[in-house]
Write a protein that holds these residues in place. Sequence first.
Motif, mmCIF file in Angstrom:
data_model
loop_
_atom_site.group_PDB
_atom_site.id
_atom_site.type_symbol
_atom_site.label_atom_id
_atom_site.label_comp_id
_atom_site.label_asym_id
_atom_site.label_seq_id
_atom_site.Cartn_x
_atom_site.Cartn_y
_atom_site.Cartn_z
ATOM 1 N N ALA A 173 67.602 0.093 1.430
ATOM 2 C CA ALA A 173 68.316 1.217 2.033
ATOM 3 C C ALA A 173 67.398 2.441 2.076
ATOM 4 N N PRO A 174 66.251 2.354 2.754
ATOM 5 C CA PRO A 174 65.289 3.458 2.746
ATOM 6 C C PRO A 174 65.820 4.724 3.405
ATOM 7 N N ALA A 175 66.811 4.594 4.292
ATOM 8 C CA ALA A 175 67.385 5.784 4.928
ATOM 9 C C ALA A 175 68.080 6.680 3.913
ATOM 10 N N ASN A 176 68.389 6.149 2.748
ATOM 11 C CA ASN A 176 69.030 6.922 1.678
ATOM 12 C C ASN A 176 68.079 7.146 0.507
ATOM 13 N N CYS A 177 66.791 7.163 0.796
ATOM 14 C CA CYS A 177 65.771 7.380 -0.237
ATOM 15 C C CYS A 177 66.122 8.606 -1.080
ATOM 16 N N ALA A 178 66.013 8.463 -2.383
ATOM 17 C CA ALA A 178 66.425 9.527 -3.301
ATOM 18 C C ALA A 178 65.593 10.793 -3.144
ATOM 19 N N ILE A 179 64.350 10.666 -2.693
ATOM 20 C CA ILE A 179 63.503 11.855 -2.563
ATOM 21 C C ILE A 179 63.186 12.161 -1.100
ATOM 22 N N PHE A 180 64.040 11.674 -0.206
ATOM 23 C CA PHE A 180 63.822 11.948 1.221
ATOM 24 C C PHE A 180 63.655 13.436 1.518
ATOM 25 N N PRO A 181 64.495 14.342 0.979
ATOM 26 C CA PRO A 181 64.321 15.759 1.320
ATOM 27 C C PRO A 181 62.927 16.288 0.999
ATOM 28 N N MET A 182 62.373 15.860 -0.124
ATOM 29 C CA MET A 182 61.029 16.318 -0.481
ATOM 30 C C MET A 182 59.989 15.744 0.460
ATOM 31 N N LEU A 183 60.132 14.468 0.816
ATOM 32 C CA LEU A 183 59.179 13.831 1.702
ATOM 33 C C LEU A 183 59.244 14.397 3.119
ATOM 34 N N ALA A 184 60.426 14.820 3.536
ATOM 35 C CA ALA A 184 60.622 15.221 4.923
ATOM 36 C C ALA A 184 60.443 16.709 5.170
ATOM 37 N N PHE A 185 60.863 17.547 4.223
ATOM 38 C CA PHE A 185 61.008 18.976 4.520
ATOM 39 C C PHE A 185 60.148 19.918 3.678
ATOM 40 N N ALA A 186 59.436 19.411 2.699
ATOM 41 C CA ALA A 186 58.702 20.293 1.790
ATOM 42 C C ALA A 186 57.435 20.864 2.412
ATOM 43 N N GLY A 187 56.947 20.260 3.507
ATOM 44 C CA GLY A 187 55.735 20.757 4.146
ATOM 45 C C GLY A 187 54.467 20.363 3.420
ATOM 46 N N CYS A 188 54.565 19.309 2.602
ATOM 47 C CA CYS A 188 53.396 18.844 1.860
ATOM 48 C C CYS A 188 53.617 17.394 1.451
ATOM 49 N N ARG A 189 52.571 16.797 0.901
ATOM 50 C CA ARG A 189 52.714 15.471 0.326
ATOM 51 C C ARG A 189 53.526 15.569 -0.968
ATOM 52 N N LEU A 190 53.880 14.415 -1.503
ATOM 53 C CA LEU A 190 54.699 14.409 -2.713
ATOM 54 C C LEU A 190 53.957 15.037 -3.893
ATOM 55 N N ASP A 191 52.631 14.973 -3.887
ATOM 56 C CA ASP A 191 51.869 15.559 -4.991
ATOM 57 C C ASP A 191 51.623 17.050 -4.798
ATOM 58 N N GLY A 192 52.197 17.630 -3.725
ATOM 59 C CA GLY A 192 52.089 19.056 -3.490
ATOM 60 C C GLY A 192 50.935 19.475 -2.608
ATOM 61 N N THR A 193 50.049 18.559 -2.254
ATOM 62 C CA THR A 193 48.929 18.898 -1.378
ATOM 63 C C THR A 193 49.364 18.867 0.081
ATOM 64 N N PRO A 243 60.387 9.127 6.557
ATOM 65 C CA PRO A 243 59.649 8.695 5.371
ATOM 66 C C PRO A 243 60.574 8.202 4.265
ATOM 67 N N SER A 244 60.047 7.387 3.408
ATOM 68 C CA SER A 244 60.771 6.938 2.217
ATOM 69 C C SER A 244 59.741 6.569 1.160
ATOM 70 N N CYS A 245 60.171 6.581 -0.107
ATOM 71 C CA CYS A 245 59.204 6.398 -1.191
ATOM 72 C C CYS A 245 58.893 4.944 -1.493
ATOM 73 N N GLY A 246 59.886 4.056 -1.286
ATOM 74 C CA GLY A 246 59.676 2.651 -1.580
ATOM 75 C C GLY A 246 59.900 2.271 -3.026
ATOM 76 N N HIS A 247 60.209 3.256 -3.896
ATOM 77 C CA HIS A 247 60.297 2.977 -5.326
ATOM 78 C C HIS A 247 61.656 3.287 -5.943
ATOM 79 N N CYS A 248 62.457 4.141 -5.321
ATOM 80 C CA CYS A 248 63.749 4.507 -5.909
ATOM 81 C C CYS A 248 64.740 3.353 -5.756
ATOM 82 N N ASP A 249 65.909 3.499 -6.374
ATOM 83 C CA ASP A 249 66.890 2.414 -6.356
ATOM 84 C C ASP A 249 67.323 2.046 -4.943
#
Length: 366
Positions: free
Chosen positions: A102-122, A90-96
């Motif tokens: 360079a989506p493989a280096n997405c700034a919020i990749f850890p949250m998208l991949a490992f948090a066990g939820c969507r970015l909004d927490g659901t 996954p990648s956000c599409g919005h970070c630098d």
Amino acid sequence: MPVSAQAAVVEEKNGPFQIRTITIPTPRPDEVLVRIVATGVCATDEHMRNLDFPIPLPMILGHEGAGVVESVGSAVRGLDPGDHVALTFPSCGHCDTCRTAAPANCAIFPMLAFAGCRLDGTDAYSDSGVHGHFFGQSSFAQYALATERNAVRIAKDMPLELAGPLGCGFQTGAGAVLNSLRVNAGDSLAVFGTGTVGLAAVMAANAVGATTIVAVDVNDERLELATELGATHTVNAKTENVADQLRKIRAGGFDYVLEGTGRPQMLALAVELTALKGIAGLVGGAPFGTSAPIDMNILLAGRDLRGIHQGDSVPHVFIPKLVELFRSGRFPIDRLVRTYPFADINQAFADVASGTVIKPVLVMDQ
């Protein structure tokens, strides 16, 4: 409408996968529901099951899914029901980094991949009492929710049991060679570790005409396979001195060295055996806090060391290219794959741990 599905769930650290019935809701506007046909087993799944990286449990793992689009959210424009897709990171599409391709280096990749939820927490899987959205897919299930950013349309004649690992393992190895290091015809490359990633790197280097390709491992069968896939030399690290043998092959060092074992001493050796102005690349993961004893003066002499995530791939461009390489016969990933019924997921993981299989792929019984 919500769908019911069988899923393999990790309930405790180092525990076995348990098959549970879960419910997956209707996709949100930006989501895609995929009927999983097959999904690869990757070392990252094992790291997560062992909690080498922090994730919430219980969780549905799996991140090399391939299948057929079942339905799409109202905001999805690039995919339609019936499309065949390979799921990827996954990648956000919005970070630098995403905005600079360079989506493989997405700034919020850890949250998208490992948090066990969507970015909004659901969590779409909360009604079933489990966490999902692992790597934006949780593909150890008969159905998975993804997004348009990590669901890549592929040709319908590409076998889906081979397509899933294109989204991670094969993409990482081939991308490290083709995108990150940019190995060219006539170049030299040493690859440490001949698992999925390492053998994909060997095949990619062979495809572009590298003239010296050395595979290093402790498994003679895998080294023999590496030779069949394009390695010009092999070194068994269990019975031979790796540094001595590689210096005999290339006294001045290698243009590129790819370290895929995750062992600190092998990363130090990779840097040491890189030629002046050459590049050592790291693709092998290790638990958080792992450090390697790099001699700073070796780097100061003009060598480069770089970390490589997901082969620096832009998946919607690179995965179709890998499909074409496979179809042309220059990327024979079928040589690495063994399929298992989904119910045999624990056996597949055991076979990886014992070294008897390179790339297990779980095939769903629909």
